[in-house]
Design an enzyme around this catalytic site. Sequence first.
Site, short mmCIF file in Angstrom:
data_model
loop_
_atom_site.label_atom_id
_atom_site.label_comp_id
_atom_site.label_asym_id
_atom_site.label_seq_id
_atom_site.Cartn_x
_atom_site.Cartn_y
_atom_site.Cartn_z
N GLY A 1 -4.94 -9.95 -0.86
CA GLY A 1 -6.02 -9.34 -0.10
C GLY A 1 -6.26 -7.89 -0.45
N GLY A 2 -5.23 -7.08 -0.37
CA GLY A 2 -5.38 -5.66 -0.67
C GLY A 2 -5.51 -5.37 -2.15
CG HIS A 3 -3.72 -6.69 -6.58
ND1 HIS A 3 -3.10 -5.60 -7.15
CD2 HIS A 3 -4.12 -7.46 -7.63
CE1 HIS A 3 -3.12 -5.70 -8.46
NE2 HIS A 3 -3.74 -6.83 -8.78
CB SER B 1 -1.33 -2.58 5.49
OG SER B 1 -0.01 -2.60 4.99
CG ASP C 1 -0.30 -0.30 2.50
OD1 ASP C 1 0.62 -1.13 2.53
OD2 ASP C 1 -0.70 0.30 3.50
CG ASN D 1 -5.50 -1.57 -5.95
OD1 ASN D 1 -6.01 -2.20 -6.87
ND2 ASN D 1 -5.61 -1.98 -4.70
CE1 TYR D 2 -1.08 1.20 -8.61
CE2 TYR D 2 -1.45 2.84 -10.30
CZ TYR D 2 -1.07 1.57 -9.94
OH TYR D 2 -0.67 0.67 -10.91
#
Length: 547
Positions: free
Chosen positions: A189-191, A127, A122, A489-490
């Site tokens: 998970g985050g992607h 995170s 991230d 995501n960015y």
Amino acid sequence: MKMKIFSLPTFLISLHLLIFLITFPRVYSSSRTIYVPELFLQCLDTQPADPGSPNSNAAVIPTDSSFSTNLMSAVRNLRFASASTRKPEAIVAAVTETHIRATISCCKLLNLELKVRSGGHDYEGFSYTSPVPFVILDMYNFHKVDINLEDETVWIQSGASLGELYYNIAKTSKVHAFPAGVCPKVGAGGHFSGGGFGNLMRKYGLSVDNIIDAQIMDADGKVYRDRRSMGEDVFWAIRGGGGGSYGVILAWKLKLVRVPENVTVFKLERTVQEGAIDLVYKWQHVAPVIDKDLFIRLEIKPVYRNTSECKTRTINVSFIGMFLGEPKRLLNIMNQSFPELDLKEPDCMVKKWIDSVVFWAEYPENQPLEILLKRISVNEYYWKRTSDFVQTPISKQGIARIFQTMIYHSPLPRRVWMQWNPWGGRMAEIASDETPFVHRAGNVFMIEHFMNWYAPGEKLEEEFMAISRSFKKAMAPFVSKNPREAFLNYRDVDIGITTPGYNATVEGAKVYGEKYFKGNYLRLVQVKAGFDPTNFFRSQQGIPVPA
């Protein structure tokens, strides 16, 4: 693993903890970090546990010798590794769902923020950092990848990396893939919860467009094993709206896509002196409408030419291509639609799909595929990333102006650079409200802005961050407006954050919510209000609940 039924009634457990909290030395201001980690461990051991797996065994605190190693193992941006960055009270590397449930419970009881980490990529360190006391729940051990070729699906736990996903697919099939990012170390998970895009997007859309089910744990520790139990509204929200705003994503169910056994990749470089401005102008009109099997990314960088005659600065543009087919058909498409690039057969590299993953990750040639399983990086650095969306092709004069601005902002050793990723194809066919990812039809391409530096120091960071922001400001005339859109995501704190404590109002959080989600923002708020009404899962750019 079946959870052992705890013999003591729940209310007695809570009473025991309450007595412990009352009798424990009170914690104030600067002394807080001395006591809270131990208090958190004590709390974990009051929670129901699996046989032979005490909850506190999964946790480390700052006094443990392994704490720093655990913390830094997924810190990708060294801006957030400084001594002044607030450290977590504890890191829980959960092995079972019971560990996760206990962590949630103790964070609630001790009023600690919970940060869920699956990969650590991230861009703003959300995170593993926070301005308030917090605990990291590291999903690293939740990395199982279960492939079913009969129905062409995969269950992947949220702590698995994209590299692990790609490796396991390739070990099972030569003609299957999944549309996701080109960096193998990114956590699934985050992607996926932010949208997830990669070089198959023009053919198959984003990662979230190919996710068909999920599992999530809520703020009460309840697990929803499928989309039916969590509800279609929650399933909609976590696929692009940031899963961390709603709960702990345990796993995703993916629908695999078909790819040819052989694909073709290429990389051509052109400078301004070699006609890069004309080529970039043409690329804008071709790349979003060309055959869906073809994805051509631009990588635009200032370079320094040192010849016998003079030293000059110029712009180098790399045209990096991914084609789902053989070179012959690719060359026919390019000769008809983009002959100016002058792609030749020797430029084309034929690879298995999994070998193209290695190529796009910029790993050395002929590496064993096990390199995709590597999770820990040793060459991390300091950086700032931002994003933009372009909805009208930029004129040649505009491109020249952008190039001149890049050179101006890039005196040695500084360098701003960009990647331009074409939209169109499948991306233009999916409605903007089908998932929270709103940036669909009407966009020509997306820009990712880069600024890297390699030495620590507060003044140095201020200098590079100022350059990054100045260049981003200079790009305003060429990108989307009202709002100036951004890609979740960015993550970018410069577009707006909530105040410490996160008592964000729905209206106040619009400063970033509408840039990430536009018209989908208020629907995300409604889902949040129903699934996490106390706003337990919160962050500086989280989805708020109505007052």
